[in-house]
Design an enzyme around this catalytic site. Structure first.
Site, PDB file in Angstrom:
ATOM      1  N   SER A   1       0.871  -1.182   0.000  1.00 55.94           N
ATOM      2  CA  SER A   1       0.000   0.000   0.000  1.00 55.94           C
ATOM      3  C   SER A   1       0.905   1.227   0.000  1.00 55.94           C
ATOM      4  O   SER A   1       2.086   1.127   0.355  1.00 55.94           O
ATOM      5  CB  SER A   1      -0.851  -0.006   1.280  1.00 55.94           C
ATOM      6  OG  SER A   1      -1.509   1.250   1.463  1.00 55.94           O
TER       7      SER A   1
ATOM      8  N   TYR B   1      -2.174  -1.239  10.376  1.00 53.22           N
ATOM      9  CA  TYR B   1      -2.133  -1.350   8.908  1.00 53.22           C
ATOM     10  C   TYR B   1      -0.804  -0.816   8.374  1.00 53.22           C
ATOM     11  O   TYR B   1      -0.133  -1.461   7.562  1.00 53.22           O
ATOM     12  CB  TYR B   1      -3.318  -0.581   8.323  1.00 53.22           C
ATOM     13  CG  TYR B   1      -3.553  -0.788   6.844  1.00 53.22           C
ATOM     14  CD1 TYR B   1      -4.209  -1.928   6.371  1.00 53.22           C
ATOM     15  CD2 TYR B   1      -3.139   0.158   5.904  1.00 53.22           C
ATOM     16  CE1 TYR B   1      -4.436  -2.111   5.012  1.00 53.22           C
ATOM     17  CE2 TYR B   1      -3.364  -0.022   4.545  1.00 53.22           C
ATOM     18  CZ  TYR B   1      -4.014  -1.155   4.104  1.00 53.22           C
ATOM     19  OH  TYR B   1      -4.242  -1.337   2.748  1.00 53.22           O
TER      20      TYR B   1
HETATM   21  P1  NAD Z   1     -11.267  -6.351  -0.358  1.00 56.12           P
HETATM   22  O1  NAD Z   1     -11.787  -6.197   1.022  1.00 56.12           O
HETATM   23  O2  NAD Z   1     -12.208  -6.237  -1.492  1.00 56.12           O
HETATM   24  O3  NAD Z   1     -10.498  -7.755  -0.507  1.00 56.12           O
HETATM   25  C1  NAD Z   1      -9.794  -8.365   0.547  1.00 56.12           C
HETATM   26  C2  NAD Z   1      -9.619  -9.831   0.246  1.00 56.12           C
HETATM   27  O4  NAD Z   1      -8.877 -10.422   1.324  1.00 56.12           O
HETATM   28  C3  NAD Z   1     -10.936 -10.599   0.140  1.00 56.12           C
HETATM   29  O5  NAD Z   1     -10.904 -11.441  -0.991  1.00 56.12           O
HETATM   30  C4  NAD Z   1     -10.968 -11.456   1.420  1.00 56.12           C
HETATM   31  O6  NAD Z   1     -11.593 -12.714   1.210  1.00 56.12           O
HETATM   32  C5  NAD Z   1      -9.487 -11.636   1.720  1.00 56.12           C
HETATM   33  N1  NAD Z   1      -9.255 -11.862   3.146  1.00 56.12           N
HETATM   34  C6  NAD Z   1      -9.470 -10.994   4.169  1.00 56.12           C
HETATM   35  N2  NAD Z   1      -9.184 -11.585   5.342  1.00 56.12           N
HETATM   36  C7  NAD Z   1      -8.761 -12.836   5.057  1.00 56.12           C
HETATM   37  C8  NAD Z   1      -8.330 -13.933   5.859  1.00 56.12           C
HETATM   38  N3  NAD Z   1      -8.279 -13.870   7.198  1.00 56.12           N
HETATM   39  N4  NAD Z   1      -7.999 -15.078   5.238  1.00 56.12           N
HETATM   40  C9  NAD Z   1      -8.068 -15.176   3.892  1.00 56.12           C
HETATM   41  N5  NAD Z   1      -8.461 -14.169   3.080  1.00 56.12           N
HETATM   42  C10 NAD Z   1      -8.812 -13.030   3.668  1.00 56.12           C
HETATM   43  O7  NAD Z   1     -10.120  -5.256  -0.489  1.00 56.12           O
HETATM   44  P2  NAD Z   1      -9.064  -4.913  -1.639  1.00 56.12           P
HETATM   45  O8  NAD Z   1      -9.006  -3.449  -1.750  1.00 56.12           O
HETATM   46  O9  NAD Z   1      -9.279  -5.712  -2.868  1.00 56.12           O
HETATM   47  O10 NAD Z   1      -7.722  -5.356  -0.895  1.00 56.12           O
HETATM   48  C11 NAD Z   1      -6.718  -6.156  -1.481  1.00 56.12           C
HETATM   49  C12 NAD Z   1      -5.358  -5.710  -0.961  1.00 56.12           C
HETATM   50  O11 NAD Z   1      -5.063  -4.411  -1.450  1.00 56.12           O
HETATM   51  C13 NAD Z   1      -5.248  -5.629   0.561  1.00 56.12           C
HETATM   52  O12 NAD Z   1      -4.014  -6.169   0.984  1.00 56.12           O
HETATM   53  C14 NAD Z   1      -5.291  -4.139   0.833  1.00 56.12           C
HETATM   54  O13 NAD Z   1      -4.623  -3.788   2.026  1.00 56.12           O
HETATM   55  C15 NAD Z   1      -4.569  -3.615  -0.392  1.00 56.12           C
HETATM   56  N6  NAD Z   1      -4.806  -2.194  -0.675  1.00 56.12           N
HETATM   57  C16 NAD Z   1      -6.051  -1.751  -1.037  1.00 56.12           C
HETATM   58  C17 NAD Z   1      -6.237  -0.391  -1.288  1.00 56.12           C
HETATM   59  C18 NAD Z   1      -7.575   0.179  -1.706  1.00 56.12           C
HETATM   60  O14 NAD Z   1      -7.726   1.412  -1.731  1.00 56.12           O
HETATM   61  N7  NAD Z   1      -8.554  -0.639  -2.049  1.00 56.12           N
HETATM   62  C19 NAD Z   1      -5.158   0.498  -1.180  1.00 56.12           C
HETATM   63  C20 NAD Z   1      -3.911  -0.004  -0.807  1.00 56.12           C
HETATM   64  C21 NAD Z   1      -3.752  -1.340  -0.575  1.00 56.12           C
END
Ligand code: NAD
Length: 267
Positions: free
Chosen positions: A143, A156
């Site tokens: 991130s 985080y």
């Molecule tokens: P999201 O909530 O849509 O997806 C999260 C995924 O993680 C889901 O598929 C969920 O099933 C899985 N997950 C959560 N807890 C789990 C566990 N205990 N065991 C197994 N699987 C688990 O969110 P996203 O935005 O698609 O996030 C994906 C990644 O991107 C994350 O690591 C997040 O920190 C990172 N990220 C997202 C953003 C943003 O703005 N969306 C920005 C920076 C980083």
């Protein structure tokens, strides 16, 4: 065009959001996909079908709560029985915000377990197999919060900075594996800024509430604070970069943390 036929990719948290978008890009290039996440049967099946439609010769759902190391062991052993992963995308993540003094200890533990320790456990199992094959790609979805801090995000930010550091160590330890011909073994982080997925919804809703319930105004306000482009990323854009990192041409790109953040970390 990158050709991933014959390769298998494990993408954690690939039933939705950024993980599903990355898996779709890899599927479109011909990779078999080990789909993973916390999901009911219908959601898991929908993701699997979408990936086959996107071009994966095979897509199979693997369960496993990444906060539980023994479930990670079972996941990695099931993927090994399926042929092992040439590409691992550590994408699954969770986020909760609160001031440091009020952050529940169990929230700290949960965020560190899923966002950092799980990547360590998975890389421990996956990297030796990649080294033996002379080809491997680990892409850790960190991130902007692996590069800069924001308040109310202590666990985080700690986990994502940790993930960037962990990835650098792994990159160094495996940098000399394989060759230009085999593609080598690389470990990199992608560092997204605000990207339109479920994980940002609680923050969007809280900001929208402050703006009289106007969701678009809430998003615009969040963006204006940190992301100079003032545009959200679409998850497919993170997918496109992940696909490029998998290409043979990227064999010498390792140990990096690449922001996709509209200029956030350039400030
Ligand atoms: P999201 O909530 O849509 O997806 C999260 C995924 O993680 C889901 O598929 C969920 O099933 C899985 N997950 C959560 N807890 C789990 C566990 N205990 N065991 C197994 N699987 C688990 O969110 P996203 O935005 O698609 O996030 C994906 C990644 O991107 C994350 O690591 C997040 O920190 C990172 N990220 C997202 C953003 C943003 O703005 N969306 C920005 C920076 C980083």
């Amino acid at each position: 065009m990158t050709d991933l036929s014959g390769k298998t990719a494990l993408v954690t948290g690939s039933v939705q959001g950024i993980g599903l978008a990355i898996a779709k890009e890899l599927a479109g290039a011909g990779a078999r996909i080990a789909v993973h996440g916390i999901a009911d049967e219908a959601t898991a099946q929908a993701a699997t079908e979408a990936l086959q439609e996107a071009g994966a010769p095979e897509a199979r759902f693997f369960a496993g709560d990444l906060s539980q190391p023994e479930e990670i062991d079972a996941l990695m052993s099931a993927v090994a029985d399926w042929g092992g992963a040439d590409i691992v995308v550590n994408n699954a993540g969770i986020q909760k915000t609160a001031p440091l003094a009020e952050m529940p200890r169990e929230t700290w533990d949960a965020i560190l377990a899923v966002n950092l320790s799980a990547a360590f456990h998975i890389m421990q199992a996956a990297l030796p197999v990649m080294a033996a094959r002379g080809f491997g790609r680990v892409i850790n979805i960190a991130s902007v919060h692996g590069l800069v801090a924001s308040k109310d995000k202590a666990p985080y930010v700690a986990a994502k900075f940790g993930l960037v550091g962990l990835s650098r160590v792994a990159a160094l330890e495996y940098a000399d594996q394989g060759s230009r011909d085999t593609g080598g073994v690389t470990v990199n982080c992608i560092c997204p800024g605000w990207t339109e997925t479920a994980i940002i919804e609680p923050q969007v809703a809280a900001r929208a509430a402050q703006m009289g319930g106007d969701r678009e105004a809430g998003i615009a306000d969040l963006l204006s604070e940190k992301q100079p482009s003032k545009r959200l990323s679409d998850p497919s854009e993170i997918g496109a970069l992940a696909l490029w990192l998998c290409a043979p041409v990227a064999h010498n790109v390792t140990g990096t943390a690449i922001p996709v953040d509209g200029g956030w970390t350039a400030q």
